[in-house]
Design an enzyme around this catalytic site. Structure first.
Site, PDB file in Angstrom:
ATOM      1  CG  ASP A  49      32.113  36.882  43.497  1.00 19.03           C
ATOM      2  OD1 ASP A  49      32.642  36.783  42.382  1.00 19.03           O
ATOM      3  OD2 ASP A  49      30.877  36.982  43.665  1.00 19.03           O
ATOM      4  CD  GLU A 248      33.001  41.245  37.322  1.00 18.39           C
ATOM      5  OE1 GLU A 248      31.892  41.527  37.785  1.00 18.39           O
ATOM      6  OE2 GLU A 248      33.255  40.169  36.753  1.00 18.39           O
TER       7      GLU A 248
END
Length: 635
Positions: A49, A248
């Protein structure tokens, strides 16, 4: 770390045991980042991420702390994300050599991070984003993270690498925050500080009902909210971003006056071709709060490039006038384990725009990006600044004089190595090499050019120093190191245990045979609000505020020179000094830490004839002084 996973790496261990234990020509192999390639950014540890912040000539990448999770029998199980309670940080000035700044122990609930967790209320720290804002004349840094999928927290710091603190003692954004109703997963923050200094936070995700095609197509779970002037409060109510097929991974950047909101599209149901499942789509608006209009997609799922798919997470950033995207892929875990098992590593590739402002499809690959600046081997370099490596790990170090949360290279065995790309030794070359090491066993560092078995230019013998954190600076002579090379530090020794730890290294230069001219700063005209002369750490000048300067008049018959500046910062922060010739900035010098170093700008083009040469402080975070010794130029 990876090399020590004996239960899973039996075949690798058997292979290495067949290699000679005394020759550097038995050098071990990297896992996934092959010398010459730039992806993944590192392979001695994981990171997911990723988010990129550019500051003072460096790119800082912040990541969720992917780490292998084990079954009771010692085998590695699929990633269950239970280890994501820290934030890993690396940085680079050249996009190839990355300095490992260790981990920020974010989560502190229920004694997480062995009691060292900063946010005592948080049990997890997912998908960070970081922003810099100048407040009351000082640069401040703000790290936003997801406490799992239940809320967004924020930490603050005076530097990009810490130390960090929790200003609120609770989450910044929760499902009770105005406008957050209907968000399934309150996580994956992305932050933007606009040109007027206003901050905006983007977040959210999930599908309220993944059996309803209409809801799959328009989940309405993305949000944006205006931040307060302090960046640790919110202002007003969150606004829904109607992102088609939202799943997301909120992202935000600004290009040519437009705001680009990007995100990972979901995997459920049947998708029209314009909204491919698991890829990064983007929307555009003339306002940071929207409304946003869908414009296309630009990054395929990592499985399309590297074989292992899974979730897709990214951030778009600009560095030195080039656009990039940082994202993750299961390349290291796949190379190590044969299957990615959901464990991710950071990658960077270039990103390009079309004339109409749309984004071209990014080509993910292992080659990555080219090194954009040579490394100066005559500056102190942290051993944890790594272009490529084999077999090593990093750990928090007790050695003094390094950056905050100083790391060292550890778990060093015979045949292991670390390397940096494009070190410029110049035409005069290096005459010696020094390193800070600590050891119980001892061994050697072979200095080789261009490969682990390349030209040997020096060997540093490492004796026992009495302990793995008992540090000693050692030196050796070097020969035949000139020009630009990859530099490999190959570790050798006869012990089966870890040989030694490695903190930093630095070469010294042979006397230059070029026609060099040195000008002492104390002999220049020093001005500005706080500019003055100093006698420590050397005779020179000290500069604190924006526009403090030292200048002199010079006649240049030639239009190209190499300039070197010796200086230091008053602490571990990075100080910037611009070189101006006749009012034009021709380059910048950066000094990190209190140890004086020489920074070099090679082949600088500039005005000729009678000119004014000025050294000027152009950024001021109010936390450091810049000490400058001399300026030297060569033809």
């Amino acid at each position: 770390m990876f090399k020590k996973l004996s239960s899973l790496l039996l075949s690798l261990t058997l292979l290495l045991s067949c290699l000679s234990l005394t020759s550097a020509y038995a050098a071990n192999s990297s896992i996934a980042k092959i010398p010459g390639n730039s992806n993944p950014l590192m392979d001695h540890k994981l990171g997911a991420d990723p988010f990129a912040l550019t500051y003072n000539g460096r790119v800082y990448v912040y990541m969720s702390s992917d780490a292998y999770v084990y079954n009771s029998n010692g085998t590695i199980k699929d990633n269950d994300y239970s280890a994501l309670n820290k934030i890993n940080v690396i940085s680079s000035a050249d996009m190839v050599n990355w300095t490992d700044h260790g981990s920020i122990p974010v989560a502190g609930y229920n004694n997480a991070n062995n009691g060292a967790g900063i946010a005592k209320w948080a049990s997890l720290s997912w998908a960070p984003s970081v922003a810099k804002k100048t407040i009351n004349g000082k640069d401040k840094f703000f790290l936003y993270f997801g406490n799992g999928a239940s809320g967004i927290g924020v930490l603050t710091s005076d530097t990009p690498i810490g130390p960090w603190s929790d200003p609120l003692g609770k989450a910044l954004v929760t499902l009770n925050t105005p406008g957050m109703s209907g968000v399934t997963w309150l996580f994956d923050p992305a932050v933007l500080v606009d040109d007027d200094g206003t901050g905006y936070l983007y977040m959210g995700g999930g599908i309220p009902n993944n059996s309803d095609p209409a809801i799959i197509a328009n989940p309405k779970t993305a949000r944006v909210i205006r931040l307060g002037a302090d960046m640790t409060s919110v202002n007003g109510s969150a606004v829904m971003i109607d992102a088609p097929y939202m799943f997301e991974d909120s992202g935000i950047h600004k290009y040519n006056g437009k705001y680009y909101y990007s995100y990972c599209m979901n995997f459920s149901g049947t998708h029209p071709a314009a909204y491919p499942a698991g890829e990064i789509g983007y929307m555009v608006s003339s306002s940071p709060m929207g409304p946003f209009t869908y414009a296309g997609h630009f990054l395929k799922n990592p499985g399309a490039f590297f074989g292992s798919g899974g979730n897709n997470h990214h951030a778009v950033f600009n560095f030195n006038n080039q656009w990039y995207v940082v994202y993750h892929a299961q390349t290291v875990s796949q190379a190590l384990l044969g299957s990615g098992k959901g464990y991710r590593s950071p990658h960077i590739n270039k990103l390009f725009y079309n004339a109409d402002g749309t984004i071209q499809e990014v080509q993910g690959n292992m080659v990555g990006v080219s090194q954009i600046a040579n490394l100066n081997p005559y500056n102190r370099t942290e051993a944890e600044t790594i272009g490529w490596n084999a077999g090593i790990a990093t750990e928090v170090s007790q050695a003094t004089g390094g950056p905050f949360n100083n790391m060292d290279v550890t778990n060093i065995s015979n045949g292991d190595w670390v390397a940096v790309g494009n070190a410029d030794f110049g035409s005069s070359g290096a005459k010696s090499f020094k390193a800070n090491v600590a050891s119980v066993v001892g061994g050697s560092i072979e200095i080789r050019l261009d490969s682990p078995t390349g030209t040997l230019v020096g060997t540093l013998n490492v004796p026992s120093t009495g302990g793995t954190q008992n540090w000693q600076e050692l030196s050796t002579t070097v020969s035949n190191a000139t020009g630009v090379h990859k530099v490999f530090f190959v570790f050798t020794g006869s012990s089966a245990s870890s040989l030694f730890n490695f903190d930093y290294w630095q070469f010294s230069q042979n006397s230059s045979t070029s026609n060099g001219t040195r000008i002492e700063v104390e002999d220049m005209t020093i001005g500005g609000p706080y500019g003055g002369k100093v006698s420590s750490p050397f005779n020179g000048g000290v500069f604190y505020a924006n526009n403090d300067y030292a200048s002199y008049n010079q006649y240049f018959a030639f239009s190209t020179h190499t300039f070197s500046l010796r200086g230091a910062s008053s602490n571990t922060s990075t100080a910037r000094v611009d070189l101006q010739i006749n009012g034009t900035t021709v380059g910048s010098f950066y000094f990190t830490g209190t140890t004086p170093t020489v920074q070099t700008l090679s082949n600088v083009s500039h005005a000729t004839g009678p000119v004014e040469v000025k050294l000027i402080v152009t950024t001021d975070n109010g936390t450091w002084d810049v000490y400058v010794d001399y300026l030297e130029y060569t033809n």
